[in-house]
Scaffold this motif. Sequence first.
Motif, PDB file in Angstrom:
ATOM      1  N   SER A 130      12.567 -25.588 -62.790  1.00 43.66           N
ATOM      2  CA  SER A 130      12.643 -26.908 -63.462  1.00 43.66           C
ATOM      3  C   SER A 130      11.698 -28.075 -62.969  1.00 43.66           C
ATOM      4  N   TRP A 131      11.210 -28.042 -61.715  1.00 44.25           N
ATOM      5  CA  TRP A 131      10.285 -28.901 -61.245  1.00 44.25           C
ATOM      6  C   TRP A 131       9.087 -28.713 -61.954  1.00 44.25           C
ATOM      7  N   MET A 132       8.792 -27.774 -62.731  1.00 42.58           N
ATOM      8  CA  MET A 132       7.720 -27.678 -63.244  1.00 42.58           C
ATOM      9  C   MET A 132       7.217 -28.891 -64.387  1.00 42.58           C
ATOM     10  N   PHE A 133       8.458 -29.501 -64.943  1.00 40.75           N
ATOM     11  CA  PHE A 133       8.277 -30.439 -65.636  1.00 40.75           C
ATOM     12  C   PHE A 133       7.539 -31.750 -64.864  1.00 40.75           C
ATOM     13  N   TYR A 134       7.547 -31.822 -63.469  1.00 43.66           N
ATOM     14  CA  TYR A 134       6.783 -32.892 -62.642  1.00 43.66           C
ATOM     15  C   TYR A 134       5.351 -32.510 -62.940  1.00 43.66           C
ATOM     16  N   ILE A 135       5.089 -31.315 -62.781  1.00 39.51           N
ATOM     17  CA  ILE A 135       3.699 -30.843 -62.757  1.00 39.51           C
ATOM     18  C   ILE A 135       2.992 -31.086 -64.289  1.00 39.51           C
ATOM     19  N   PHE A 136       3.742 -30.619 -65.186  1.00 39.83           N
ATOM     20  CA  PHE A 136       3.245 -30.963 -66.693  1.00 39.83           C
ATOM     21  C   PHE A 136       3.341 -32.340 -66.723  1.00 39.83           C
TER      22      PHE A 136
END
Length: 395
Positions: A130-136
């Motif tokens: 879910s931390w991929m939202f930070y990357i996006f």
Amino acid sequence: MTVSPLIWGITILVILGLLAFDYFFHIRKAHIPTLKEAAVWSAIYVGLAVVFGIVLLVFGDPVMGKEYFAGYVTEKALSVDNLFVFLVIMASFKVPREDQQKVLLFGIVFALIARTGFIFAGAALINAWSWMFYIFGIILLITAGNLLKSEDSGGDDADNFIIKLAKRFFNTSEHYDGDKLVTKIDGKKVLTPMLLVMVAIGGTDLLFALDSIPAIFGLTQNVYIVFTATAFSLMGLRQLYFLLDGLLDRLIYLSYGLATILAFIGVKLVLHALHENNLPFINGGEHVPVFEISTELSLTVIIGVLVVTVVASLVSKSGKAQTVFNNARRHATSYLELEYTADAAERERVYNLLMDEEKAIKIMETKYRNKHPESEEILEQIAETHRQHAGHLPG
């Protein structure tokens, strides 16, 4: 709402059917679309996208319908930005006007394939971490910042690294052979510039996908909505190119509008990431109670920013002057390129457009006329066009 495999199958078949229809009924025979043809088919494709959204709202899940429209509007705006780059690439390679449709359709198909891959990869990453939202979110904020930077004039050169490699390791001709990708010269098969154009368009599509997919994931995580909004935004892009050709330069504030939208969605993604947070070094791995931006607010902001951007661009006197000069430069360059088109009517059309732009330059206020850095060079091109056109006149 879960989408069944049957609905997925029908949707994919409809999209493939639209692409096949475009090829067999519009692209197969090279021709220059009229303004009426481009306008009618652009309206049809936008209408199909709107009808699909209404069906989702009425017969499906209202939330999905709202997310679809927010995603569609965002992706459509980003695809208009794509058209600027396509215009530069085709001008750089001097693609004949009657053969540009094939290049555009290839670009649309390649973009759809590339973005579909990114969509499923992005969905898998989000589901796993879910931390991929930070990357996006960070990607979109960086992209928004880059859009605000002044563009390098050298960006008009489509002779990029991939093209240079292709020219170095493969036999390439300097001239087009209709819309063929391969031709024969002295009995040897060689690549035509048409193939190189498609390589340049394909590479551009990959770069745009890196921005557009995080943007739409910031509005919805429903893979079906992401896919359909992306697909419908690409449908009709070919017709829109010919409809907006000559007007694209008028949207001088579009980059600011897109930067605002991408930054807004980037912030939304970061807020969502904080709400779903499980990273141990942020709030001890616990969720952060932050305000989350709703789909309704997202849709309102996106449409509002686009309306303000377009209206501001259209009423700006500086924008009008820049548009006239840029269009004059493009039409003069096109006319002076002997290989631009074999169609005498198209040559006459471009010349007449250039004459209208010359009249607009003559009555333009001096401060706006002098503001364009290449005004003198463009006026010299117009004068040369007059001389060459005189040589084409009968008698």
